[in-house]
Design a protein around this motif. Sequence first.
Motif, short mmCIF file in Angstrom:
data_model
loop_
_atom_site.label_atom_id
_atom_site.label_comp_id
_atom_site.label_asym_id
_atom_site.label_seq_id
_atom_site.Cartn_x
_atom_site.Cartn_y
_atom_site.Cartn_z
N TYR A 1 38.16 40.55 35.64
CA TYR A 1 37.57 41.38 36.70
C TYR A 1 36.20 40.88 37.12
O TYR A 1 35.84 40.99 38.30
CB TYR A 1 37.54 42.84 36.28
CG TYR A 1 38.86 43.51 36.55
CD1 TYR A 1 39.20 43.93 37.84
CD2 TYR A 1 39.80 43.68 35.56
CE1 TYR A 1 40.42 44.51 38.11
CE2 TYR A 1 41.03 44.26 35.81
CZ TYR A 1 41.33 44.68 37.09
OH TYR A 1 42.56 45.24 37.36
N HIS B 1 41.24 49.45 42.65
CA HIS B 1 41.60 49.78 41.27
C HIS B 1 41.25 51.22 40.93
O HIS B 1 41.84 51.80 40.01
CB HIS B 1 41.00 48.77 40.30
CG HIS B 1 41.66 47.45 40.44
ND1 HIS B 1 42.91 47.19 39.91
CD2 HIS B 1 41.29 46.33 41.12
CE1 HIS B 1 43.27 45.96 40.23
NE2 HIS B 1 42.31 45.42 40.97
N CYS C 1 37.19 45.99 44.60
CA CYS C 1 37.89 46.31 43.35
C CYS C 1 37.68 47.76 42.93
O CYS C 1 38.59 48.38 42.36
CB CYS C 1 37.45 45.37 42.24
SG CYS C 1 37.96 43.64 42.55
N SER D 1 34.02 46.76 37.64
CA SER D 1 33.76 46.74 39.09
C SER D 1 32.60 47.66 39.45
O SER D 1 31.83 47.35 40.37
CB SER D 1 35.02 47.14 39.85
OG SER D 1 36.08 46.24 39.57
N THR E 1 37.13 38.24 39.64
CA THR E 1 37.60 38.75 40.93
C THR E 1 36.51 39.51 41.67
O THR E 1 36.41 39.44 42.89
CB THR E 1 38.85 39.63 40.77
OG1 THR E 1 38.58 40.70 39.87
CG2 THR E 1 40.02 38.83 40.24
N ASN E 2 35.66 40.24 40.93
CA ASN E 2 34.55 40.94 41.57
C ASN E 2 33.64 39.97 42.31
O ASN E 2 33.25 40.19 43.46
CB ASN E 2 33.70 41.68 40.53
CG ASN E 2 34.32 42.92 39.95
OD1 ASN E 2 33.75 43.51 39.04
ND2 ASN E 2 35.48 43.32 40.41
#
Length: 201
Positions: free
Chosen positions: A177, A102, A98, A90, A180-181
């Motif tokens: 990730y 996170h 994120c 991220s 999702t990023n």
Amino acid sequence: TLDRSSAASDVYKRQQLSWLTLPDEQDLDEETRTLLAKARRNVGFLPNVFAAFTIRSSHLLRWIRHFNEVMRGESELTPGEREMIGVVVSAENRCLYCLVSHGAELRQQLGDPLLAEQIGYDYRRAPLDERTRAMLDYVVKITRTPVECSPDDIARLRALGFSDQAIFDIAETAAMYNFTNRLASATGMQPNAEYYGMART
């Protein structure tokens, strides 16, 4: 006198959680509403990523199952190592959502907010052992230049004690990730204000 931190917090809370127009929660199907209720109970608030995903509620249900398997399922990687991967990926992608969410989870997992912050800002300067640093170097390569990944990367990780299954887990976590990023950044997802103060001490 104006309480600047309170004023800033109020402005933050009024921000849209996504640039997209999301459905009303009461219009969602029962399975999705049940999942959102469970998330509220477990976390104490509804993570904005869940709310943003309701625009495609069937995707939310599939994504959260995969996310939970990658982050909490059986693996040689510890939960803390998996969160490190999420934070470092991220940071490379400059994903606000994120990094904040996170980053908070990494502080909780490590029980060391200073180390967690160092990893988020620049893991290369954090006091990490060679094994952990090699894992994070690999996820940066996957993120920046995946076409340059080679058998040498695998050999280095094997030499440091990672099994092939663990190496696959590193790559899958990094890939997840990166997904999702990109989704969070492309749709303007804002992290919940609650994340900023979590596990700071």
